[in-house]
Design an enzyme around this catalytic site. Structure first.
Site, PDB file in Angstrom:
ATOM      1  CB  ILE A   1      16.267  -4.469  34.053  1.00 25.48           C
ATOM      2  CG1 ILE A   1      16.202  -5.646  33.136  1.00 25.48           C
ATOM      3  CG2 ILE A   1      14.952  -3.813  34.445  1.00 25.48           C
ATOM      4  CD1 ILE A   1      15.711  -6.997  33.746  1.00 25.48           C
TER       5      ILE A   1
ATOM      6  N   GLY B   1      21.730   6.722  28.737  1.00 28.11           N
ATOM      7  CA  GLY B   1      22.102   6.582  29.864  1.00 28.11           C
ATOM      8  C   GLY B   1      22.240   5.477  30.466  1.00 28.11           C
TER       9      GLY B   1
ATOM     10  CE  LYS C   1       5.486  13.318  35.557  1.00 25.50           C
ATOM     11  NZ  LYS C   1       6.342  12.298  36.631  1.00 25.50           N
TER      12      LYS C   1
ATOM     13  CE  LYS D   1      -7.155   1.295   3.186  1.00 28.37           C
ATOM     14  NZ  LYS D   1      -6.073   1.552   3.902  1.00 28.37           N
TER      15      LYS D   1
ATOM     16  CD  GLU E   1      -2.602   0.854   2.552  1.00 25.94           C
ATOM     17  OE1 GLU E   1      -3.573   1.788   2.805  1.00 25.94           O
ATOM     18  OE2 GLU E   1      -2.400   0.103   3.452  1.00 25.94           O
TER      19      GLU E   1
ATOM     20  CB  CYS F   1      -4.611  -2.015   3.749  1.00 23.16           C
ATOM     21  SG  CYS F   1      -3.976  -2.390   5.418  1.00 23.16           S
TER      22      CYS F   1
END
Length: 576
Positions: free
Chosen positions: A319, A314, A547, A116, A41, A152
């Site tokens: 983890i 950083g 945030k 489409k 597409e 699609c």
């Protein structure tokens, strides 16, 4: 009749470059003896082009390049490409000014156009903003073969499969009524965990329902926050998967339509002895393996398509940063990754040592920049203003913002892209610092819950040969101590995450129910969670919206990510 599938990785807006990708695939298809080439597409302009579509010169350039491409293609080869075409009736009759279109190119010209019909407006999709809906389904003839064309979403309205009808029209049923022999689908279907299997099951069901084989060509690659997995395939009239292309990489395949059988024949359908082969194992890599591949592809393409060659992040000894460092090292090579270790007086010795060991394991460079003196400077500067107050969130966040400033200084000075390392659990509840650890150009794991972070790191250490080969490791990639120690931001003495948050197993289950399954607080409590904990988590998620609105783009791997598809108001009732 031989049909080629080109699983391409276009760059949005690189009309000339994308045209060359189509041309190269066409030349390969010609060598392979193909009669028809199918591409994804909007393969000429890249998906999703978003507001580039508002620019008239962009549409004009795409139109001019389409004609040049048609003339450059092997003349006898029929090529189906995707682009945006003007709606000539928009001014007179109203409607959007463009169509999302597939074009048939052959003998140096545009032979036929298909629009489409079903325009998605959910999650990351906003096609109704730009495109007019196509009115009819149609086909083209290739010899005696009648080939239907869909784009699609046109195939995603199978009422029997989904148990509901999303759109009024059903393009594949309409093509069946037209008596087509084969359906082609140009797609740009974004990745989310587990979606590949759902996608194939849906189209297999559609084939069995309508009795028409389908060839599905999906875009691959990362574009901003969206990852496309490729995973193109072909389904014969019986609903069998007879051709499966690679996931998370470009690919090319040729299959055949047998006129006598009136069906597709794939290269995997027979074994060497000529007998029928066993059914293909479709997408065997699930869970951690597929998520890892998606994140690596997302980082690699974001870096490349944004014009960067190196990254910086950083390293805390934790983890999250360890996983991001491993992903980046695999995506662009450890020689192009710089880790910056910025210990404070509250950083433990083992965190420093763990970060150094990780960098050695990955083969990446590391810089050590202690921030203790900078913290003292802030303390002196703020002393009169902060007098008679107790140490708290403000002081903790200063440490994070010092680190964010140092990382941005390195990015500005030397040009690497800054990667932020926060996970989805933290982003959900606001356990992150604006203008601190949220700094960055790409949030690599912001759609990866903390429990999945642990799972991915254990998977890496257990047998991810692709990473081990690259890093020349014999055993672990992520130091075991990083995985086994209690997670901590180390912004005050003895701090661990669970001082502020529920256990991550509990938190992530609540968040999944709330964010992805849209369960109410009452439903989550009824599922067995503590009412006070649920109410607190819901409140934190609601409060952290401001945030998330300011966060770097984050790679999407779930059905509900904090990115393009997340459109939650900041100022809203506390009820939701």
């Amino acid at each position: 009749m031989k049909i080629a599938i080109a699983q391409l990785n276009p760059t949005i807006g690189d009309i000339f470059g994308n045209s060359n990708l189509i041309l190269e695939a066409a030349k390969k298809a010609e060598v392979e003896g193909a009669n028809l080439l199918l591409t994804p597409e909007l393969s000429l302009i890249g998906y999703p082009p978003r507001d580039l579509l508002i620019n008239p010169s962009f549409i004009a350039d795409a139109g001019a390049q389409l004609l040049q491409l048609a003339q450059a293609l092997p003349p006898e080869l029929a090529v189906i490409a995707g682009t945006a075409l003007p709606n000539a009736n928009a001014v007179k009759l109203g409607g959007k000014s463009l169509f999302n279109s597939a074009v048939l190119l052959q003998n140096g010209a545009v032979k036929q156009v298909f629009h489409k019909r079903l325009l998605p407006t959910y999650d990351v999709f906003d096609e109704d903003r730009y495109f007019e809906r196509g009115e009819n389904s149609n086909y083209f003839s290739l010899g005696e073969l009648k080939v239907g064309v869909t784009i699609c979403e046109d195939l995603w309205n199978n009422e029997e499969f989904w148990g509901k009808r999303t759109y009024a029209g059903d393009p594949i049923s309409d093509l069946a009524k037209l008596g087509v022999d084969l359906v082609l689908n140009l797609s740009a279907s974004p990745y989310s965990a587990g979606k590949r299997g759902v996608r194939s099951a849906m189209l297999q069901h559609s084939v069995i329902r309508c009795g028409i084989p389908i060839i599905y060509a999906n875009q691959v690659g990362g574009n901003d926050d969206i990852i496309f997995d490729g995973s193109s395939f072909a389904v014969n009239r019986k609903g069998d998967l007879i051709q499966v292309l690679a996931s998370f990489e470009t690919d090319f395949a040729v299959l055949e339509y047998d006129a006598a059988k009136q069906d597709l024949v794939g290269s995997h359908q027979q074994n060497a002895a000529g007998s029928e082969a066993a059914p293909l194992s479709f997408y065997p890599a699930e869970g951690d393996a597929e998520i890892w591949s998606a994140l690596v592809l997302g980082v690699r393409d974001y870096v490349r398509k944004c014009g960067f060659s190196k990254v910086v992040l950083g390293l805390s000894g934790g983890i999250d940063s360890a996983l991001v460092a491993a992903i980046a090292s695999c995506a662009i090579g450890p020689e192009n990754v710089l880790g910056v270790l910025m210990p404070s007086p509250y950083s433990s010795d083992h965190s420093v040592n763990d970060a150094l060991e990780l960098a050695r394991n990955l083969g990446m460079a590391i810089e050590l920049l202690p921030i203790g003196d900078l913290m003292k400077t802030y303390d002196r500067t703020l002393a009169n203003l902060f007098v008679n107050t107790t140490f708290g969130i403000a002081e903790e966040n200063i440490q994070s913002r010092i680190r964010g400033n140092l990382l941005m200084a390195i990015s500005n000075k030397f040009g690497p892209l800054l990667l932020s390392t926060g996970n989805k659990s933290e982003m959900s509840v606001g356990y992150c610092t604006l203008y601190g650890d949220m700094n960055g150009g790409l949030a690599v794991i912001s759609d990866v819950p903390k429990t999945r972070v642990y799972s991915l790191c254990r998977w890496l250490n257990s047998g991810s040969e692709n990473v081990k080969n690259q890093t020349e490791l014999e055993n672990e990639i992520i130091p075991v101590n990083i995985i086994s120690k209690a997670p901590s931001a180390e912004l005050k003495p003895g701090q661990i995450d669970q001082d502020s948050l529920p256990d991550y197993e509990v938190l992530d289950d609540i968040l999944q129910r709330l964010i992805e399954h849209h369960e109410s607080a009452q439903q989550i409590v009824a599922a067995g969670h503590d009412e006070a904990v649920v109410k607190r988590v819901v409140k934190l998620v609601r409060q952290a919206e401001f945030k998330r609105r300011q966060a770097a783009p984050g790679l999407k791997i779930s059905d509900r990510a904090f990115g393009t598809g997340w459109r939650m108001p900041i100022a809203k009732s506390s009820f939701y």
